[in-house]
Scaffold this motif. Structure first.
Motif, short mmCIF file in Angstrom:
data_model
loop_
_atom_site.label_atom_id
_atom_site.label_comp_id
_atom_site.label_asym_id
_atom_site.label_seq_id
_atom_site.Cartn_x
_atom_site.Cartn_y
_atom_site.Cartn_z
N SER A 93 8.62 -8.02 2.96
CA SER A 93 8.07 -9.36 3.11
C SER A 93 8.99 -10.41 2.50
CB SER A 93 6.68 -9.45 2.47
OG SER A 93 6.19 -10.78 2.56
N PHE A 98 1.91 -10.29 3.27
CA PHE A 98 1.34 -10.71 4.56
C PHE A 98 0.29 -11.80 4.40
CE2 PHE A 98 -2.30 -10.04 7.45
CZ PHE A 98 -1.72 -10.49 8.62
N HIS A 113 7.30 -11.74 9.71
CA HIS A 113 7.20 -10.30 9.42
C HIS A 113 8.37 -9.55 10.06
CE1 HIS A 113 5.35 -6.42 8.65
NE2 HIS A 113 5.54 -6.11 9.92
N ALA A 161 -4.51 -7.90 9.74
CA ALA A 161 -3.14 -7.57 10.14
C ALA A 161 -3.06 -6.98 11.55
CB ALA A 161 -2.54 -6.59 9.13
N ILE A 166 0.68 -5.07 12.64
CA ILE A 166 1.14 -4.69 11.31
C ILE A 166 0.15 -3.66 10.77
CG2 ILE A 166 1.69 -5.50 8.99
CD1 ILE A 166 2.14 -8.27 10.21
N ARG A 191 1.22 0.29 2.12
CA ARG A 191 2.14 -0.49 2.92
C ARG A 191 3.41 0.34 3.10
NH1 ARG A 191 4.01 -4.37 -0.10
NH2 ARG A 191 2.94 -3.88 -2.04
#
Length: 471
Positions: A93, A98, A113, A161, A166, A191
């Protein structure tokens, strides 16, 4: 709120013999410093600051144009600042996560992103191409819940997301306990676009690459002032000066050379402790045989990870601001914060009672009100700067360096057209309002952690006006 704010004697004993040097910098592989500048020289591009932001700027500029003359100045030694004091988390990121990106640039979050992933992949490719040995681990990161309300927030996060393709993985209590055994953690979210590195080794590898390509590096050479003169900018140092056609400022949390930056950035001190290497039985008692980076999901959060030699780094929670942007080496050792970290460590891992910490340190984070980097120019476009990474600059500084070079070369690129790049954060008010607001925000975040995440009126107002505070 799970963690206690009262260190027990056992916690104090565990840090009794620490050395107050960042673990990453306590390395025999640390390079000898380059000589300081003692003459008057000139260059096409002057980069001020040999942390990640400056090293990436010099390297990218030299690789793009090998004939370009580049000088890199460092007030101390390469990586001695934030680049050698962080936890070694390198996230994809470039917007401080996010959710922060979505709330501030909803129309651009998809491209931001994608640019962040591209940036991380290019960093990985550079590490491999240059053969930099820095314990690079692409294992992802897990955010952990200590209370049920955080699990609900994680589930909402995953749904937000999905429209952007994502993906995050929700982990229940059993899955978390299979990964890491702790009485505090009841679930989490993984993540996949996060990595771990030894940050000092990465910085030293980039430093070597710059030198190999012909970048002129002068260490222990602080810049005292910048003066614009006709078509150049003159950087004054204690024993010399440099005339440059272009200047890239990569000083981040250090006192800025441009007054305008001081309105947008405050140095906030973060603290870290490092254990001795765990024995096999100690490691078995907590599981965590993978190399995933971890953090808890509280406002005042802890981040933790393992090292190549089997230690655990444990940092975060406190984020200390000192009056009038206080900054200096005397602020890097705060026994109260180190003791609190040790107490919290043993609450998370009571099975490790008796382990000792070998290193304890602190460092300044260049915090801005939007928690993510911003850019600008000065001296009629001859100087560019990138600041405000707010603790997530290990990877994002490379993207920041690319933007600075675009601005200096007057290039119109996909990056420079972004609202993310063209706008600036809300400035912080002057003292005494600055200290009052920051400390009230810290107190309010602590209260939210103790009250199931519920924000008081102050935090709601800060969110509404675009001013915030995050470690």
């Amino acid at each position: 709120m799970i963690y206690s704010n009262h260190p027990k004697p056992e916690a104090l004993k565990s840090i009794a013999d620490v050395i107050h040097t960042p673990y990453w910098l306590d390395d025999p592989a640390k390079p000898n410093p380059e000589p300081k500048l003692t003459t008057q020289i000139s260059t096409d591009l002057l980069v001020i600051g040999a942390g990640f932001a400056g090293l990436w700027t010099a390297l990218l500029a030299k690789e793009e144009n090998p004939q370009r003359d580049i000088v890199l100045l460092e007030a101390g030694e390469a990586a001695i600042g934030a680049s050698g004091r962080n936890g070694g988390f390198m996230d994809a990121s470039i917007t401080h996560g996010f959710l922060n990106g979505l709330s501030r640039w909803p129309k651009e979050i998809a491209i931001l992103h994608a640019l962040g992933l591209k940036n991380l992949n290019e960093i990985e490719a550079t590490i491999q191409r240059l053969g930099i040995e820095c314990d690079y681990q692409r294992t992802g990161e897990i955010d952990l819940a200590t209370e049920p309300y955080l699990l609900d927030e994680f589930k909402q996060f995953i749904e937000l997301a999905k429209p952007y393709n994502i993906n995050f993985e929700y982990l229940d209590r059993d899955q978390i306990q299979t990964t890491v055994k702790s009485p505090l953690f009841i679930g989490g979210i993984k993540r996949f676009d996060s990595t771990l590195i030894n940050p000092a080794q990465l910085a030293w590898g980039l430093r070597k690459a710059c030198l190999d390509l012909g970048v002129r590096l002068y260490e222990n050479t602080p810049v005292t002032k910048l003066v614009e003169e006709k078509n150049q900018v003159i950087a004054h140092t204690p024993h010399g000066q440099i005339r440059a056609h272009h200047v890239a400022l990569a000083t981040n949390a250090f006192p800025p050379l441009l007054k305008r930056i001081s309105y947008y950035v405050v140095p906030v001190y973060d603290y870290v402790i490092m254990t001795e290497p765990l024995t096999l039985s100690q490691r078995d008692s907590i599981g965590w045989h993978g190399r995933e980076g971890m953090s808890d999901g509280n406002n005042q959060f802890h981040y933790f990870r393992t090292t190549a030699d089997g230690r655990i780094l444990w940092g975060g929670f406190d984020a200390i601001y000192h009056w009038n942007n206080g900054f200096g080496p005397e602020l890097e050792n705060r026994p109260a914060s180190h003791a609190l970290l040790a107490e919290h460590f043993f609450q998370a891992f009571p099975q490790l009672e008796g382990i000792r910490f070998t290193h304890a340190w602190g460092g300044a984070i260049d915090t801005c009100s939007r928690f993510s980097p911003f850019w600008g120019t000065a001296h009629h476009g001859k100087t560019a700067y990138s600041m405000g990474y707010t603790g997530l600059g290990v990877g994002a500084t490379r993207f920041g360096a690319q933007v600075m070079l675009d601005l200096l070369d007057n290039k119109k690129t996909e990056r420079t057209e972004l609202e993310f790049v063209r706008t600036k954060p809300m400035p912080f008010p002057p003292e005494p309002l600055r200290s009052i607001g920051i400390n009230l925000s810290r107190w309010s975040l602590d209260q939210a952690d103790r009250n199931q995440g519920k924000e008081n009126l102050w935090l709601k107002v800060m969110d509404w006006v675009g001013l915030g505070f995050d470690s």
